[in-house]
Design a protein around this motif. Structure first.
Motif, mmCIF file in Angstrom:
data_model
loop_
_atom_site.group_PDB
_atom_site.id
_atom_site.type_symbol
_atom_site.label_atom_id
_atom_site.label_comp_id
_atom_site.label_asym_id
_atom_site.label_seq_id
_atom_site.Cartn_x
_atom_site.Cartn_y
_atom_site.Cartn_z
ATOM 1 N N ILE A 54 0.844 -1.208 0.000
ATOM 2 C CA ILE A 54 0.000 0.000 0.000
ATOM 3 C C ILE A 54 0.872 1.247 0.000
ATOM 4 O O ILE A 54 0.579 2.233 -0.681
ATOM 5 C CB ILE A 54 -0.955 -0.019 1.211
ATOM 6 N N GLY A 55 1.982 1.225 0.787
ATOM 7 C CA GLY A 55 2.888 2.374 0.804
ATOM 8 C C GLY A 55 3.474 2.660 -0.566
ATOM 9 O O GLY A 55 3.537 3.813 -1.009
ATOM 10 N N ARG A 56 3.899 1.600 -1.271
ATOM 11 C CA ARG A 56 4.449 1.798 -2.617
ATOM 12 C C ARG A 56 3.379 2.284 -3.589
ATOM 13 O O ARG A 56 3.647 3.109 -4.465
ATOM 14 C CB ARG A 56 5.050 0.480 -3.113
ATOM 15 N N LEU A 57 2.170 1.748 -3.456
ATOM 16 C CA LEU A 57 1.071 2.178 -4.323
ATOM 17 C C LEU A 57 0.763 3.656 -4.126
ATOM 18 O O LEU A 57 0.552 4.398 -5.093
ATOM 19 C CB LEU A 57 -0.167 1.326 -4.025
ATOM 20 N N ILE A 58 0.755 4.113 -2.867
ATOM 21 C CA ILE A 58 0.517 5.532 -2.587
ATOM 22 C C ILE A 58 1.632 6.388 -3.175
ATOM 23 O O ILE A 58 1.400 7.462 -3.726
ATOM 24 C CB ILE A 58 0.390 5.751 -1.064
ATOM 25 N N SER A 59 2.868 5.895 -3.073
ATOM 26 C CA SER A 59 4.005 6.651 -3.609
ATOM 27 C C SER A 59 3.899 6.828 -5.117
ATOM 28 O O SER A 59 4.174 7.907 -5.650
ATOM 29 C CB SER A 59 5.315 5.944 -3.242
ATOM 30 N N LYS A 60 3.497 5.750 -5.808
ATOM 31 C CA LYS A 60 3.455 5.811 -7.277
ATOM 32 C C LYS A 60 2.228 6.532 -7.817
ATOM 33 O O LYS A 60 2.303 7.179 -8.871
ATOM 34 C CB LYS A 60 3.518 4.391 -7.844
ATOM 35 N N THR A 61 1.102 6.430 -7.127
ATOM 36 C CA THR A 61 -0.141 6.992 -7.664
ATOM 37 C C THR A 61 -0.469 8.385 -7.146
ATOM 38 O O THR A 61 -0.966 9.225 -7.888
ATOM 39 C CB THR A 61 -1.318 6.056 -7.338
ATOM 40 N N ILE A 62 -0.178 8.634 -5.867
ATOM 41 C CA ILE A 62 -0.578 9.915 -5.260
ATOM 42 C C ILE A 62 0.602 10.866 -5.129
ATOM 43 O O ILE A 62 0.548 12.012 -5.590
ATOM 44 C CB ILE A 62 -1.236 9.679 -3.877
ATOM 45 N N LEU A 63 1.695 10.403 -4.522
ATOM 46 C CA LEU A 63 2.819 11.299 -4.257
ATOM 47 C C LEU A 63 3.507 11.759 -5.535
ATOM 48 O O LEU A 63 4.101 12.844 -5.565
ATOM 49 C CB LEU A 63 3.834 10.598 -3.338
ATOM 50 N N ASN A 64 3.443 10.959 -6.612
ATOM 51 C CA ASN A 64 4.070 11.361 -7.874
ATOM 52 C C ASN A 64 3.392 12.568 -8.502
ATOM 53 O O ASN A 64 3.960 13.227 -9.375
ATOM 54 C CB ASN A 64 4.061 10.204 -8.881
ATOM 55 N N ARG A 65 2.159 12.846 -8.077
ATOM 56 C CA ARG A 65 1.445 14.016 -8.618
ATOM 57 C C ARG A 65 1.941 15.320 -8.021
ATOM 58 O O ARG A 65 1.695 16.386 -8.563
ATOM 59 C CB ARG A 65 -0.053 13.870 -8.348
ATOM 60 N N PHE A 66 2.619 15.236 -6.898
ATOM 61 C CA PHE A 66 3.131 16.436 -6.236
ATOM 62 C C PHE A 66 4.613 16.592 -6.527
ATOM 63 O O PHE A 66 5.322 15.622 -6.813
ATOM 64 C CB PHE A 66 2.896 16.360 -4.718
ATOM 65 N N LYS A 67 5.104 17.815 -6.443
ATOM 66 C CA LYS A 67 6.525 18.094 -6.686
ATOM 67 C C LYS A 67 7.330 17.824 -5.420
ATOM 68 O O LYS A 67 7.757 18.727 -4.710
ATOM 69 C CB LYS A 67 6.705 19.554 -7.133
ATOM 70 N N ILE A 68 7.487 16.527 -5.130
ATOM 71 C CA ILE A 68 8.218 16.081 -3.949
ATOM 72 C C ILE A 68 9.452 15.340 -4.416
ATOM 73 O O ILE A 68 9.389 14.521 -5.342
ATOM 74 C CB ILE A 68 7.346 15.166 -3.062
ATOM 75 N N ASP A 69 10.588 15.617 -3.783
ATOM 76 C CA ASP A 69 11.810 14.930 -4.185
ATOM 77 C C ASP A 69 11.747 13.457 -3.829
ATOM 78 O O ASP A 69 10.933 13.006 -3.023
ATOM 79 C CB ASP A 69 13.047 15.581 -3.532
ATOM 80 N N ARG A 70 12.652 12.701 -4.446
ATOM 81 C CA ARG A 70 12.629 11.245 -4.307
ATOM 82 C C ARG A 70 12.778 10.798 -2.855
ATOM 83 O O ARG A 70 12.084 9.893 -2.392
ATOM 84 C CB ARG A 70 13.759 10.655 -5.153
ATOM 85 N N GLY A 71 13.682 11.428 -2.101
ATOM 86 C CA GLY A 71 13.921 11.037 -0.721
ATOM 87 C C GLY A 71 12.705 11.216 0.164
ATOM 88 O O GLY A 71 12.371 10.352 0.980
ATOM 89 N N THR A 72 12.002 12.339 0.004
ATOM 90 C CA THR A 72 10.809 12.596 0.814
ATOM 91 C C THR A 72 9.705 11.606 0.480
ATOM 92 O O THR A 72 9.001 11.110 1.376
ATOM 93 C CB THR A 72 10.322 14.037 0.581
ATOM 94 N N LYS A 73 9.540 11.289 -0.811
ATOM 95 C CA LYS A 73 8.525 10.305 -1.197
ATOM 96 C C LYS A 73 8.816 8.940 -0.578
ATOM 97 O O LYS A 73 7.907 8.262 -0.095
ATOM 98 C CB LYS A 73 8.470 10.184 -2.729
ATOM 99 N N GLU A 74 10.077 8.542 -0.611
ATOM 100 C CA GLU A 74 10.433 7.245 -0.033
ATOM 101 C C GLU A 74 10.173 7.221 1.470
ATOM 102 O O GLU A 74 9.697 6.225 2.016
ATOM 103 C CB GLU A 74 11.907 6.946 -0.312
#
Length: 487
Positions: A54-74
């Motif tokens: 679920i965490g990875r799914l949220i990262s790929k589907t929701i967090l990718n829409r925002f201008k967040i750097d890779r480290g913060t998304k992880e």
């Protein structure tokens, strides 16, 4: 045979009894068995896997829409995954009929055992939680801990995976990042300063060395224009004058390759100016020098035959060098720089750079933002209006161009192109501020020149109405320059 069957049945009964043995009684009257323990472990693993997915799914589907750097998304996806796994495990406990309040004593006993038996595991676990929440380092950061330097690839609860610059993956316990001093090259700001040491032979013109190092820095595509490159004279070494080139970059992982490329560029610039990088020098003392005189005289006869050709080559090279003037010599020929000391000339070279343009090459166009100031070192340029299709004026060596837009804070009022091969000294807005602060007489000369162009300024609509003299115009322009450049 019957005896073997009886023994087998006994062993099977033993394991069945062990599997369903009541280990201890909980507060709610239920018993904690091995069967229940294995179920809890199984469900905990399932909850962990589901939480990570679920965490990875949220990262790929929701967090990718925002201008967040890779480290913060992880970090966000990891925290969400662990929270979901923890909540899922609690739900499993409730679903199996275990009262959570009855686990307090057990949790205390287990916690005490873990504290003594698994100190490092617990420490790494807590350190991992701290790293994820405080984020002293993130995925994608270039870090340095002890003798290890690399890029953070993954941060988990127990350890962090670091990929070295040689593409070797190292698993580092999280405790290392909490207890030791960590150099994070990417923390908050990717921009960092790189020091490149350079040694030249004694007797070399230090200003010429400064020009060569700055030229190499400004030609490199990864060197940031601001803050501008600097050259430090570090020390008088045993065999060389030791300098240090300081440049700013915004890609820390590429620094090793960047320094190699920059060293190649420095070597080219030094060679083009006949600046030598010395070998270590040693003094040789000869006791019986009289015995060597006959040998030296014989060697002199052999070399004398080639002296004529060597001397002619040296003369040709000298003439070639005389035809190539340094930036210092070119600036010294400009009227408002003639009174500058060698130190001021060296500081001046640090504020700008030389640009050589071919005939009919456009320098800037009408309507472009004014972001550079030019001093013509050699050649000539034409100032013309593209909109009106007419020639305005020619400017020659010793004059400055592009000053009106930059100093008045307006777009370019005309286009500029070269009439012949032209050498310019280019200064951008930030460095022009430093230049005018150190050379107020230059600001005076520019203001005096602009004061003679009242019609051009009036056509742009930026002149105040109450100016009826050239002296008043000069004061107004000088004050505007002081305001725009905060000098």
């Amino acid at each position: 045979m019957e005896w073997l069957q009886q023994q087998g049945q006994r062993i099977l009964d033993f394991f069945q009894d062990l599997y369903k043995a009541e280990l201890f009684k909980l507060d709610d009257g239920n018993y904690f068995t091995l069967d229940l323990f294995l179920k809890l472990v199984f469900y905990a693993v399932i909850a962990y896997i589901v939480g990570r997915l679920i965490g990875r799914l949220i990262s790929k589907t929701i967090l990718n829409r925002f201008k967040i750097d890779r480290g913060t998304k992880e970090a966000i996806s990891s925290v969400i995954g662990y929270l979901i796994a923890g909540i899922g495990f609690l739900i499993v406990l409730r679903g199996t009929g275990i009262d959570l309040s009855s686990l307090t004593v057990v949790a205390g006993v287990l916690g005490l055992g873990i504290g003594f038996g698994f100190q490092n595991v617990a420490s790494n676990f807590i350190s991992g939680i701290t790293i994820l929440f405080e984020q002293p380092l993130k995925v994608g950061d270039l870090v340095e801990v002890d003798d290890l330097k690399g890029i953070v690839e993954k941060i988990s609860i127990r350890s962090t995976v670091v990929r070295t610059l040689d593409n070797i993956f190292v698993i580092v316990p999280n405790q290392k990042f909490i207890e030791n001093n960590i150099i994070n090259w990417s923390y908050r700001d990717q921009k960092c300063r790189v020091h490149v040491p350079v040694g030249v032979a004694y007797g070399t013109d230090t200003t010429l060395v400064t020009e060569a190092l700055l030229a190499a820095a400004r030609k490199h595509p990864h060197v940031l224009p601001q803050p501008s490159p600097k050259v430090w004279f570090k020390e008088f070494g045993d065999s060389s004058l030791n300098f240090e080139l300081l440049v700013w970059v915004d890609d820390p992982p590429s620094i090793p390759q960047f320094k190699s490329d920059l060293n190649f560029s420095i070597e080219i610039e030094l060679n083009s100016r006949d600046i030598n990088i010395p070998f270590p020098q040693r003094d040789l003392h000869i006791k019986n020098i009289q015995d060597l005189i006959p040998l030296l005289q014989g060697a002199g006869n052999l070399t004398s035959k080639n002296s004529t050709s060597v001397d002619s080559d040296a003369i040709e090279n000298t003439n070639s060098n005389l035809r190539t003037q340094s930036l210092r010599d070119l600036l010294s020929q400009i009227s408002y720089f003639q009174s500058c000391t060698p130190r001021q000339i060296r500081e001046l070279i640090e504020q700008g750079y030389r640009q050589i343009l071919q005939p009919e090459q456009v320098i800037c166009r009408e309507g472009d933002p004014g972001n550079s100031f030019y001093v013509i070192l050699s050649g000539s340029v034409e100032i013309y209006s593209e909109k009106l299709g007419k020639h305005i004026v020619n400017r020659h060596a010793g004059e400055f161009i592009g000053e009106m837009a930059l100093l008045m804070g307006i777009p370019r009022s005309a286009s500029i192109r070269t009439n012949e091969q032209t050498t310019l000294f280019v200064v951008d807005h930030t460095n022009l501020q430093k230049l005018l602060s150190h050379h107020p007489e230059l600001a005076d000369q520019i203001s005096a020149e602009l004061a003679t162009r009242s019609e051009s300024l009036a056509s742009l609509g930026i002149l105040p109405e109450k100016i009826d003299s050239e002296q008043g115009m000069f004061k107004w322009i000088r004050q505007r320059i002081n305001t725009l450049f905060e000098i």
